[in-house]
Enzyme design. Structure first.
Site, PDB file in Angstrom:
ATOM      1  N   SER A 137       1.014  -1.201  -0.006  1.00  0.00           N
ATOM      2  CA  SER A 137       0.318  -0.129  -0.125  1.00  0.00           C
ATOM      3  C   SER A 137       0.845   1.117  -0.084  1.00  0.00           C
ATOM      4  O   SER A 137       2.196   1.459   0.477  1.00  0.00           O
ATOM      5  CB  SER A 137      -0.805  -0.018   1.241  1.00  0.00           C
ATOM      6  OG  SER A 137      -0.137   0.524   2.505  1.00  0.00           O
ATOM      7  N   ASP A 138       0.323   2.462  -0.555  1.00  0.00           N
ATOM      8  CA  ASP A 138       1.012   3.637  -0.434  1.00  0.00           C
ATOM      9  C   ASP A 138       0.968   3.863   1.228  1.00  0.00           C
ATOM     10  O   ASP A 138      -0.025   3.139   1.791  1.00  0.00           O
ATOM     11  CB  ASP A 138       0.614   4.866  -1.138  1.00  0.00           C
ATOM     12  CG  ASP A 138       1.465   5.825  -1.255  1.00  0.00           C
ATOM     13  OD1 ASP A 138       2.167   5.830  -0.471  1.00  0.00           O
ATOM     14  OD2 ASP A 138       1.241   6.634  -2.402  1.00  0.00           O
ATOM     15  N   CYS A 139       1.929   4.779   1.642  1.00  0.00           N
ATOM     16  CA  CYS A 139       1.987   4.778   3.392  1.00  0.00           C
ATOM     17  C   CYS A 139       0.670   5.197   3.799  1.00  0.00           C
ATOM     18  O   CYS A 139       0.258   6.338   3.670  1.00  0.00           O
ATOM     19  CB  CYS A 139       3.230   5.606   3.618  1.00  0.00           C
ATOM     20  SG  CYS A 139       4.568   4.837   2.800  1.00  0.00           S
ATOM     21  N   SER A 186      -2.464   4.004   3.159  1.00  0.00           N
ATOM     22  CA  SER A 186      -3.498   3.807   2.424  1.00  0.00           C
ATOM     23  C   SER A 186      -4.668   3.163   3.153  1.00  0.00           C
ATOM     24  O   SER A 186      -5.908   3.749   2.957  1.00  0.00           O
ATOM     25  CB  SER A 186      -3.260   3.402   1.092  1.00  0.00           C
ATOM     26  OG  SER A 186      -2.414   3.846   0.269  1.00  0.00           O
TER      27      SER A 186
END
Ligand SMILES: *[C@@H]1O[C@H](CO)[C@@H](O)[C@H](O)[C@H]1NC(C)=O
Ligand SMILES: *[C@@H]1O[C@H](CO)[C@@H](O)[C@H](O)[C@H]1NC(C)=O
Length: 763
Positions: free
Chosen positions: A287-289, A291
């Protein structure tokens, strides 16, 4: 014993673990540890799959859950250290992620030009070579305990809107260019893949349709990108698909934004069905940080954090950048939203990548890259590649009356003016590290001639004109004037999109006033990631030449000076359209549609669909020499064969579904082009090959299908072969997102040369 464990946990949290002077403690499977080296998962001659399952079988549920986050815990009883998954290497080893630090024996790393710049070289072997050098330095820093082996680079989102603050990180607006960049750079980073091994693990991000950070009070955490099936297949997903299928990347990162009402990190269609199902990712999805937290707490997509976690893992997410999965996965299992098997599946994807990196192979110095160390970072050869990359990236946008190159004998004194004329860190853009050293534009120019330096503005915001007078004086006294203007991270950055396209503050006024005051030729150098509307300068008869240097990296000033004085002949091409400012006043950044809409007056995006006025077009770039090209050999027709199993499927007389074509029986078509250098200087020429489907039913315009940069000495000719494959290059995407190859006359454009290619059905 207990306090030792505590100490271990603390130390491993910081990512530094040493045996002392002899070297690093192995991440796992320490040959000095009699207990752990006997584990099956430590045995290198056992199949990876079996090793992974053996390890998973030894873990408790609580341990498993704490391994699903970037800051993965140590499992001391199994001899496994903690691991920080988050490192970055967008254009050099970076310290943006917590997995990598500079200091001690590793004070710096080679800092290459920002990606939008290297994209302008249109040189695939350069991208590959940069990847190889970056991964050498990354391995060296890993061996020294300063970096991880999992790098969340490159960023291959389409540079859809010129205001986007992160456009600088990407290879530009064209999906084919971005896909080729992704595959070349990822190959360079990950190594040749012998035996499924990874040198380092790359990651293509941010999947998908993520290209808005913060515009008009809408931010990436709340943005719902409304994307048609056609645009998704034809544009937004193309670089990701190429990254997985051609680049064999070991990871994909899902983004913050929603696509059509669903957060990408919780969308099984995007993750499980597309990346893992159709593209067959051999790796992990991260995941993006934060997310997962974002989709619950900011987007309110789920009622509880446990649901957010369960939806994400079940959609195909394997790793959380952030603590959310570590905190809520156990509750999700307790609430029966998720099973332990789901966790095992994610864990297997993660551990498999670590195994491919050699992290369970015991003594790290026995690893093929185990001997790389401080002596392999910032080497003269690596720094020279940074200089070469900057040279190849510079784009000559205007050169009236052949004002460039300047001559050190005629232009003995040069006024060097502008807020970016003596900068260092500005040249490396964002997601950078600590550079080995810098050559600023002023320093570069000073190697050739006497210089008079004036900043003109205090910074790129250029809020006042107090320094204008001194700048005008400098221009008056000099034989030539070089203005280095543009942007920096205070204007365009992550979380910072621009409002407009003009140069900030009073920059424009400074340029015009200095130009008016100057004696000799005036050169405007633009140092910026995104495009600028510099129509004022294009139309100012006092300004002869314009150069775009992007963010040219640690050696940027040296390369710029070489171009100014003709030691290097510029050959870069723009990887994105330079729109006039009025364009952005008509187009909301939130509109994802690529195609124009005549009913609303929406003009469409990128050179493929936007047909209005531009400041400089995609693919534009001049040279100090003159190239011509002619088509030496080109096939006139190609026949498509249906897949055997589908001989009874219906085919319209207009087109054939790509999935019904037997692509193995469609030969690659070789186009041979002669490139002649008829000018006075050696130089590099970039051939851009576009194709245009049969007119009428597809209402399609030309789009890039291939490119090749070739070096041609003055007075000679080089033959270039460009391969065009019907399946890869001649398909169009219909409004349902289905790829079809239209029958009839396709047109290939190579510069001003046009060639017709007939596509027909065999049998
Ligand atoms: C071919 O035709 C048969 C009979 O109409 C049908 O059952 C079969 O599904 C078709 N095959 C394909 C691949 O379309
Ligand atoms: C492409 O880049 C490589 C690596 O820097 C370089 O050796 C080669 O000359 C470049 N090709 C052209 C045509 O500029």
């Amino acid at each position: 014993m207990r306090s030792l464990f505590l100490l271990f946990l603390l130390v491993s949290f910081n990512g530094f673990l040493f045996w002392g002077s002899e070297g690093r403690v192995p991440f796992a499977c320490d040959p000095k540890n009699a207990i752990t080296r006997g584990f099956k998962f430590c045995r290198v001659n056992v199949a990876t799959h079996a090793r992974v399952q053996d390890l998973i079988g030894r873990l408790t549920l609580q341990e498993k859950i704490r391994l699903l986050v970037n800051n993965a815990i140590a499992i001391p009883r199994l001899g496994i250290q903690g691991y920080e998954w988050w490192s970055e290497a967008l254009h050099g080893v970076s310290n943006v992620g917590p997995g990598t630090k500079f200091g001690g024996a590793f004070p710096a790393a080679t800092s290459f030009p920002q990606v939008i710049s290297t994209a302008a070289s249109f040189n695939q072997s350069l991208w590959n070579q940069i990847g190889r050098v970056v991964s050498d330095e990354a391995r060296a820093m890993y061996n020294g305990g300063m970096a991880g082996l999992t790098y969340w680079s490159p960023n291959v989102n389409i540079f859809r809107d010129p205001r986007w603050g992160r456009g600088q990180e990407t290879p530009g607006e064209d999906p084919v260019l971005a896909g080729k960049y992704a595959a070349s750079y990822v190959h360079g980073l990950q190594g040749d893949g012998a035996g499924n091994r990874l040198k380092v693990a790359a990651c293509c991000k941010h999947y998908t349709a993520y290209d808005l950070d913060n515009w008009n009070r809408i931010d990436r955490f709340h943005f719902n990108a409304m994307v048609s099936k056609q645009d998704l297949e034809e544009t937004y997903n193309v670089p990701f698909k190429a990254c997985v299928l051609d680049g064999k990347v070991a990871s994909v990162m899902c983004s913050y934004n929603q696509v059509n009402g669903k957060p990408t990190c919780a969308d099984p269609d995007l993750l499980r069905h597309t990346i893992r199902g159709q593209w067959r990712l051999n790796g992990y999805i991260v995941s993006d940080c934060d997310s997962v937290q974002v989709l619950h707490e900011r987007q309110h997509y789920t009622k509880t954090p446990e649901e957010a976690v369960a939806n994400s893992i079940r959609a195909g997410l394997d790793l959380d950048c952030g603590p959310y999965l570590a905190v809520y996965t156990e509750g999700a299992i307790r609430n029966k939203l998720l099973s332990e098997d789901d966790v095992n599946r994610a864990l297997a994807n993660l551990i498999t990548v670590q195994m491919r990196l050699g992290m369970y192979d015991g003594d790290p110095s026995a690893h093929p890259y185990g001997r790389l160390g401080p002596k392999d970072v910032c080497t003269p050869a690596h720094q020279d590649l940074a200089l070469q990359a900057a040279r190849q990236s510079i784009v000559l946008l205007q050169n009236n009356g052949n004002a460039l190159p300047l001559s050190p004998t005629r232009h003995r004194t040069v006024a060097v003016i502008g807020p970016n004329s003596d900068v260092t860190v500005t040249m490396i853009g964002n997601y950078a590290g600590v550079a080995c050293g810098y050559t600023t534009p002023l320093q570069g120019i000073t190697r050739y001639v006497r210089t008079i330096h004036q900043a003109g503005c205090v910074d790129v915001s250029c809020g006042g004109n107090q320094l204008f007078g001194a700048a005008e004086d400098a221009a008056r006294q000099a034989d030539a004037t070089v203005l280095v203007m543009g942007l920096d991270q205070s204007i365009e950055a992550e979380a910072r999109d621009r409002d407009g396209l003009f140069l900030p503050g009073l920059q424009q006024e400074l340029v015009s006033r200095v130009a008016l005051a100057s004696n000799g030729p005036v050169v405007l150098v633009l140092m910026c990631g995104g495009p600028a509307d510099v129509s004022f300068a294009k139309n100012d008869p006092k300004i002869s030449a314009i150069l775009w240097v992007g963010y040219p990296g640690q050696a940027g000033g040296a390369a710029l000076a070489e171009v100014l004085f003709g030691t290097t002949n510029p050959g870069g091409r723009l990887p994105m359209t330079w729109y006039p400012h009025e364009y952005v006043t008509k187009v909301p950044m939130t509109t994802m549609d690529m195609r124009p809409n005549p009913a609303t007056g929406y003009p469409g995006r990128t050179y493929r669909f936007y047909k209005g006025p531009v400041v400089f077009p995609f693919g534009y770039g001049l040279s100090y020499t003159r190239f011509t090209h002619t088509l030496a050999q080109a096939p006139k027709e190609v026949s498509l064969t249906r897949l055997q199993a589908l001989t009874n499927s219906t085919i319209t007389n207009q087109a054939m579904r790509l999935s019904h074509v037997d692509c193995n029986k469609a030969p690659e078509l070789g186009f041979h082009i002669d490139v002649k250098n008829e000018g006075p200087m050696d130089g590099a020429h970039t051939l851009l090959v576009y194709s245009k489907p049969p007119s009428g039913k597809w209402s399609e315009t030309k789009r890039l299908v291939g490119f090749h940069r070739v070096h041609v000495p003055s007075g000679s000719k080089e033959r270039v072969k460009i391969g065009v494959h019907a399946c890869d290059h001649l398909s169009v995407v219909d409004m349902f997102g289905i790829r079809r190859i239209p029958f009839g006359e396709h047109e290939l454009h190579i510069g001003d040369v046009k060639h017709s290619l007939s596509v027909q059905q065999l049998n």
